[in-house]
Design a protein around this motif. Structure first.
Motif, mmCIF file in Angstrom:
data_model
loop_
_atom_site.group_PDB
_atom_site.id
_atom_site.type_symbol
_atom_site.label_atom_id
_atom_site.label_comp_id
_atom_site.label_asym_id
_atom_site.label_seq_id
_atom_site.Cartn_x
_atom_site.Cartn_y
_atom_site.Cartn_z
ATOM 1 N N VAL A 90 3.275 -4.921 5.372
ATOM 2 C CA VAL A 90 2.811 -3.647 4.815
ATOM 3 C C VAL A 90 1.660 -3.133 5.670
ATOM 4 O O VAL A 90 0.651 -3.811 5.836
ATOM 5 N N ASP A 91 1.820 -1.950 6.207
ATOM 6 C CA ASP A 91 0.792 -1.331 7.044
ATOM 7 C C ASP A 91 0.343 -0.037 6.363
ATOM 8 O O ASP A 91 1.117 0.917 6.262
ATOM 9 N N PHE A 92 -0.891 -0.007 5.888
ATOM 10 C CA PHE A 92 -1.449 1.173 5.217
ATOM 11 C C PHE A 92 -2.667 1.629 6.004
ATOM 12 O O PHE A 92 -3.680 0.923 6.058
ATOM 13 N N THR A 93 -2.576 2.809 6.621
ATOM 14 C CA THR A 93 -3.630 3.325 7.497
ATOM 15 C C THR A 93 -4.105 4.688 6.998
ATOM 16 O O THR A 93 -3.281 5.540 6.648
ATOM 17 N N VAL A 94 -5.408 4.868 6.980
ATOM 18 C CA VAL A 94 -6.017 6.146 6.585
ATOM 19 C C VAL A 94 -6.884 6.638 7.733
ATOM 20 O O VAL A 94 -7.769 5.914 8.208
ATOM 21 N N ASN A 95 -6.649 7.870 8.182
ATOM 22 C CA ASN A 95 -7.399 8.474 9.279
ATOM 23 C C ASN A 95 -8.072 9.763 8.795
ATOM 24 O O ASN A 95 -7.474 10.545 8.054
ATOM 25 N N GLY A 96 -9.301 9.979 9.235
ATOM 26 C CA GLY A 96 -10.000 11.217 8.890
ATOM 27 C C GLY A 96 -10.976 11.029 7.740
ATOM 28 O O GLY A 96 -11.055 9.965 7.115
ATOM 29 N N ASP A 97 -11.702 12.106 7.440
ATOM 30 C CA ASP A 97 -12.719 12.086 6.396
ATOM 31 C C ASP A 97 -12.090 12.455 5.054
ATOM 32 O O ASP A 97 -11.624 13.573 4.858
ATOM 33 N N THR A 98 -12.082 11.511 4.135
ATOM 34 C CA THR A 98 -11.485 11.734 2.816
ATOM 35 C C THR A 98 -12.537 11.871 1.719
ATOM 36 O O THR A 98 -12.183 12.074 0.558
ATOM 37 N N ALA A 99 -13.803 11.794 2.070
ATOM 38 C CA ALA A 99 -14.861 11.685 1.054
ATOM 39 C C ALA A 99 -14.942 12.908 0.161
ATOM 40 O O ALA A 99 -15.164 12.792 -1.048
ATOM 41 N N THR A 100 -14.780 14.096 0.716
ATOM 42 C CA THR A 100 -14.987 15.319 -0.067
ATOM 43 C C THR A 100 -13.679 15.990 -0.481
ATOM 44 O O THR A 100 -13.689 17.093 -1.010
ATOM 45 N N ARG A 101 -12.567 15.340 -0.250
ATOM 46 C CA ARG A 101 -11.274 15.955 -0.533
ATOM 47 C C ARG A 101 -10.806 15.620 -1.941
ATOM 48 O O ARG A 101 -11.149 14.572 -2.504
ATOM 49 N N GLN A 102 -10.007 16.527 -2.497
ATOM 50 C CA GLN A 102 -9.396 16.325 -3.801
ATOM 51 C C GLN A 102 -7.895 16.540 -3.702
ATOM 52 O O GLN A 102 -7.414 17.257 -2.819
ATOM 53 N N ILE A 103 -7.179 15.942 -4.646
ATOM 54 C CA ILE A 103 -5.724 16.041 -4.653
ATOM 55 C C ILE A 103 -5.236 15.901 -6.086
ATOM 56 O O ILE A 103 -5.919 15.308 -6.930
ATOM 57 N N ALA A 104 -4.083 16.455 -6.357
ATOM 58 C CA ALA A 104 -3.481 16.274 -7.673
ATOM 59 C C ALA A 104 -3.118 14.802 -7.849
ATOM 60 O O ALA A 104 -2.590 14.169 -6.925
ATOM 61 N N PRO A 105 -3.403 14.218 -8.996
ATOM 62 C CA PRO A 105 -3.199 12.776 -9.169
ATOM 63 C C PRO A 105 -1.732 12.376 -9.144
ATOM 64 O O PRO A 105 -0.854 13.126 -9.565
ATOM 65 N N LEU A 106 -1.484 11.189 -8.606
ATOM 66 C CA LEU A 106 -0.183 10.508 -8.641
ATOM 67 C C LEU A 106 0.885 11.167 -7.775
ATOM 68 O O LEU A 106 2.061 10.831 -7.899
ATOM 69 N N LEU A 107 0.503 12.087 -6.881
ATOM 70 C CA LEU A 107 1.506 12.664 -5.984
ATOM 71 C C LEU A 107 1.959 11.645 -4.943
ATOM 72 O O LEU A 107 3.152 11.490 -4.675
ATOM 73 N N LEU A 108 0.997 10.954 -4.346
ATOM 74 C CA LEU A 108 1.320 10.003 -3.280
ATOM 75 C C LEU A 108 1.819 8.671 -3.819
ATOM 76 O O LEU A 108 2.649 8.003 -3.194
#
Length: 376
Positions: free
Chosen positions: A268-286
């Motif tokens: 399992v390879d899970f990678t996060v790139n970029g600044d996510t600190a101030t971002r918001q998203i609708a829950p449970l989409l991903l």
């Protein structure tokens, strides 16, 4: 079709009422009904009608949808100012008034019929009845044209009505979209609770944690904490319309770590790139796509892999998830796109209309999901 018909009838009724009021006003002349046809097809009335009809539909179908609603207020204000000066220059209502005054003069009570050019009026009558040309002209330096206040009032009225109609329509669409989004979110929460936090998932996770405890594994406490945080997120925090992207990613991390307790031959390879600190998203989409990858992308008989990449660049979220398709697992796209993915598609349409791209396909025996969202 029925809605369109109602709109056409409403517009026709509105214009008939509007022009009826104008005709009633113009009919207040000594000519009575005799000049009805003359007024209907006169140049001043045609100019008046076309001016306000064009003004109404130009603002309703072009300026408001393309400038006002997209918040291009400077361009919209400039367009209205230009239209105002055009109407002020034409002065359509003033033209109708001049026509009305001309008809009153032509039918003034006691006025003699027009005479032959060679006929001379009796002495002492011509000068009193017909003043010399230019006798009523304003003196030098006096303005010849007064401000056509009626045309300005009609301009403001037409602009206000033609702006209110699409704005109210857009507000209703937004309100309906919000209600549908709320319903879809509730459905998503129920789906997640059934598919991920179900007795089978809890049984497997708790059984794995029990095995860790029996063997005195140092990962026991952290696994219990991850399960606790995930349960809290899925039952409490997803009640919000939007959540922190970091919280969503933390839930995905916990879910993956708990899934790793029961798998041994899966990378399992899970990678996060970029600044996510101030971002918001609708829950449970991903989370839906991640859960789908573990549901269909692992096998106890052969080596498996799951690759998840999330990248944030310039206000854009790019999500990539792929897993190997195993024999005996569901391979076709329609089967893989069950209730969970169908629900995500509907929520994306409601929450990110025109601001997302979702691509789901298979290539080289891999199931691939690519999602791009323009974040506000």
């Amino acid at each position: 079709m029925r809605v369109k018909l109602v709109q056409v009838i409403s517009h026709i009724t509105g214009w008939v009422f509007f022009f009826s009021l104008i005709f009633i006003f113009l009919s207040n002349t000594p000519s009575g009904q005799a000049g009805f046809t003359q007024r209907l097809f006169s140049a001043p009335f045609l100019i008046f009608s076309l001016t306000y009809i064009i003004l109404f539909y130009l603002n309703n179908y072009l300026l408001v949808p393309r400038l006002y609603l997209p918040k291009k207020y400077l361009l919209y204000s400039g367009s209205l100012i230009a239209l105002f000066f055009i109407v002020y220059t034409i002065s359509p209502f003033d033209g109708l008034m001049r026509q009305r005054q001309g008809m009153q003069q032509n039918f003034m009570p006691g006025m003699p019929l027009p005479m032959d050019p060679g006929h001379k009026p009796p002495p002492g009558e011509g000068n009193e009845k017909f003043p010399p040309p230019g006798g009523n002209r304003p003196p030098m330096g006096q303005p010849r044209k007064n401000t056509d206040i009626n045309s300005i009032i009609l301009f403001i009225t037409v602009i206000a009505i033609s702006t209110a109609i699409p704005v109210i329509k857009q507000w209703r669409v937004t309100e309906k979209r919000a209600l549908l989004a709320e319903a879809q979110k509730a459905t998503a929460e129920l789906y997640m609770l059934k598919s991920q936090v179900n007795p089978h998932f809890l049984f497997n996770t708790l059984n794995n944690i029990y095995s860790l405890a029996v063997t005195h594994s140092p990962h026991t406490a952290s696994s219990i904490m991850k399960l606790s945080k995930m349960m809290r997120y899925l039952t409490d925090e997803v009640g919000e319309d939007f959540v922190s992207l970091d919280d969503e990613l933390e839930c995905i991390h916990d879910f993956i770590d708990l899934q790793k307790l029961r798998i041994s031959n899966t990378d399992v390879d899970f990678t996060v790139n970029g600044d996510t600190a101030t971002r918001q998203i609708a829950p449970l989409l991903l989370m839906t796509f991640v859960e789908n990858a573990f549901k269909y992308g692992i096998s106890s008989h052969s080596h498996s892999f799951i690759r998840i990449v999330l990248t944030i660049t310039a206000g854009k979220l790019e999500f990539y998830c792929s897993n190997k398709i195993h024999a005996g697992k569901t391979k076709t796209l329609p089967d893989r796109e069950g209730t969970g993915i169908a629900n995500v598609k509907q929520r994306l349409q409601l929450l990110y209309p025109g601001k997302h791209q979702l691509m789901i396909n298979t290539a080289d025996n891999n199931f691939i999901v690519q999602l791009i969202i323009q974040l506000s």
